[in-house]
Scaffold this active site. Structure first.
Site, PDB file in Angstrom:
ATOM      1  N   GLU A   1       0.831  -1.209   0.000  1.00  0.00           N
ATOM      2  CA  GLU A   1       0.000   0.000   0.000  1.00  0.00           C
ATOM      3  C   GLU A   1       0.865   1.258   0.000  1.00  0.00           C
ATOM      4  OE1 GLU A   1      -3.254   0.456  -0.283  1.00  0.00           O
ATOM      5  OE2 GLU A   1      -3.611  -1.689  -0.507  1.00  0.00           O
TER       6      GLU A   1
ATOM      7  N   THR B   1       3.438   5.078  -7.262  1.00  0.00           N
ATOM      8  CA  THR B   1       4.096   4.277  -8.285  1.00  0.00           C
ATOM      9  C   THR B   1       3.070   3.409  -8.991  1.00  0.00           C
ATOM     10  OG1 THR B   1       6.034   4.178  -6.833  1.00  0.00           O
ATOM     11  CG2 THR B   1       6.001   2.683  -8.715  1.00  0.00           C
TER      12      THR B   1
ATOM     13  N   TYR C   1      -6.990   5.906   4.733  1.00  0.00           N
ATOM     14  CA  TYR C   1      -7.135   5.017   3.584  1.00  0.00           C
ATOM     15  C   TYR C   1      -6.246   3.773   3.728  1.00  0.00           C
ATOM     16  CZ  TYR C   1      -6.950   3.171  -1.114  1.00  0.00           C
ATOM     17  OH  TYR C   1      -6.999   2.317  -2.190  1.00  0.00           O
TER      18      TYR C   1
ATOM     19  N   ASP D   1     -11.873   5.903  -2.449  1.00  0.00           N
ATOM     20  CA  ASP D   1     -10.765   6.624  -3.060  1.00  0.00           C
ATOM     21  C   ASP D   1     -11.243   7.248  -4.360  1.00  0.00           C
ATOM     22  OD1 ASP D   1     -10.969   4.507  -4.816  1.00  0.00           O
ATOM     23  OD2 ASP D   1      -8.890   3.852  -4.618  1.00  0.00           O
TER      24      ASP D   1
END
Length: 326
Positions: A68, A74, A153, A171
């Site tokens: 995560e 990335t 999150y 999200d």
């Protein structure tokens, strides 16, 4: 509470499926009454086929936390090799906690994983797990949020994927899906209420994976509804109206919902059949066939394709029959 370095949020309240009309009708006017069918369709779609990332095959909270944090800046395809290299070097949270911080930062830099602070936070979080929790990860989003650099999150993701104990993830991808599918307004509280309502109780692991997969694969900024076999097409407000704008897609994409898109659907559909009447073809290319987008609209579309030499239209027994030009 520690520094929040994540995007997105999670919602902790969940309504009963029987409350769909009262609880979420205003937030999600396009959500059908049969919310269970919506839930089942998404989970079945995900379980039938999804991207095989290695961290989806583990329930180890340390391995999931590393994935995560790496994924925050990335592309997922590049994260795989970095994640595997990281775990080869520091296979357990205890190994990472005992590492020299400069080595962890150097690894982060060498693998182009974004801000080095994330490496520092990850190293400090490992030390917290070792020193404050006896080497065992906490299991709730609230407790996980106490770890350095772990915002709501990421805490919810680890709780969901490691312990099946999370809340509904909200999200950017999830907001896009809910906005398009069920006409949820661009309001964080509304997104959280609808996401929480839809997530089946006690199934945060599969549900959060599934809805994020939908946003990442089928319902991206340029959606691929038919190509990806989106399981929500039959209910989707955007698919019906052709309006695929979303909170992170402020302008209508040039292709989705356009006449060109429906021309492509006609050609693909006719490739599966020898021929179809207009009324047999119509529902196969748009779920709202009828009325404004009924027979005359489709007749004009077929005529355009015939003019371009792609299809043939034949009047037979008072009906227009369409087939691909051979």
């Amino acid at each position: 509470m520690t520094d929040d370095v994540d995007e997105g949020s999670s919602s902790s309240s969940q309504a009963s499926p029987d409350d769909v009309s009262e609880a979420v009708e205003a937030d999600a006017p396009a959500l059908p009454e049969d919310a269970d069918a919506v839930r089942e369709a998404l989970v079945e779609w995900y379980e039938a086929d999804h991207r095989e990332f290695p961290w989806r095959r583990t329930e180890d909270p340390y391995e999931i936390l590393v994935s995560e944090v790496m994924s925050q800046q990335t592309q997922l395809g590049r994260v795989v090799s970095a994640w595997e290299d990281f775990l080869d070097r520091w296979p357990t949270v205890s190994d990472l906690a005992a590492a020299d911080r400069s080595d962890v930062v150097a690894f982060w830099t060498n693998h182009s994983l974004g801000y080095n602070n994330r490496a520092k936070y990850l190293h400090e979080a490992a030390r917290q797990v070792r020193d404050d929790y006896g080497g065992e990860f906490p299991e709730t989003p609230e407790e996980l949020s106490e770890l350095m650099g772990v915002g709501p999150y990421t805490a919810n993701a680890v709780a969901s994927f490691a312990f099946n104990n999370g809340d509904a993830v909200v999200d950017t991808n999830v907001k896009r899906v809910l906005h398009r599918a069920f006409d949820v307004p661009d309001d964080d509280a509304a997104f959280e209420r609808v996401a929480s309502f839809l997530m089946p109780a006690g199934e945060s692991r599969v549900w959060n994976n599934a809805i994020m997969e939908l946003g990442g694969v089928a319902c991206g900024k340029t959606p691929t509804c038919d190509e990806s076999g989106c399981p929500w097409r039959r209910w989707c407000h955007a698919y019906e109206t052709g309006d695929f704008t979303a909170p992170d897609v402020p302008e209508q994409p040039s292709f989705e919902g356009s006449r060109r898109q429906f021309r492509g659907r006609v050609v693909r559909t006719l490739g599966e059949y020898d021929e179809l009447t207009l009324d047999a073809l119509g529902p196969r290319i748009r779920v709202d066939y009828g009325g404004e987008y009924g027979r005359e609209w489709l007749r004009e579309l077929a005529a355009d394709l015939a003019d371009d030499g792609l299809v043939e239209v034949e009047e037979r027994d008072g009906e227009a029959v369409v087939r691909l030009r051979r």
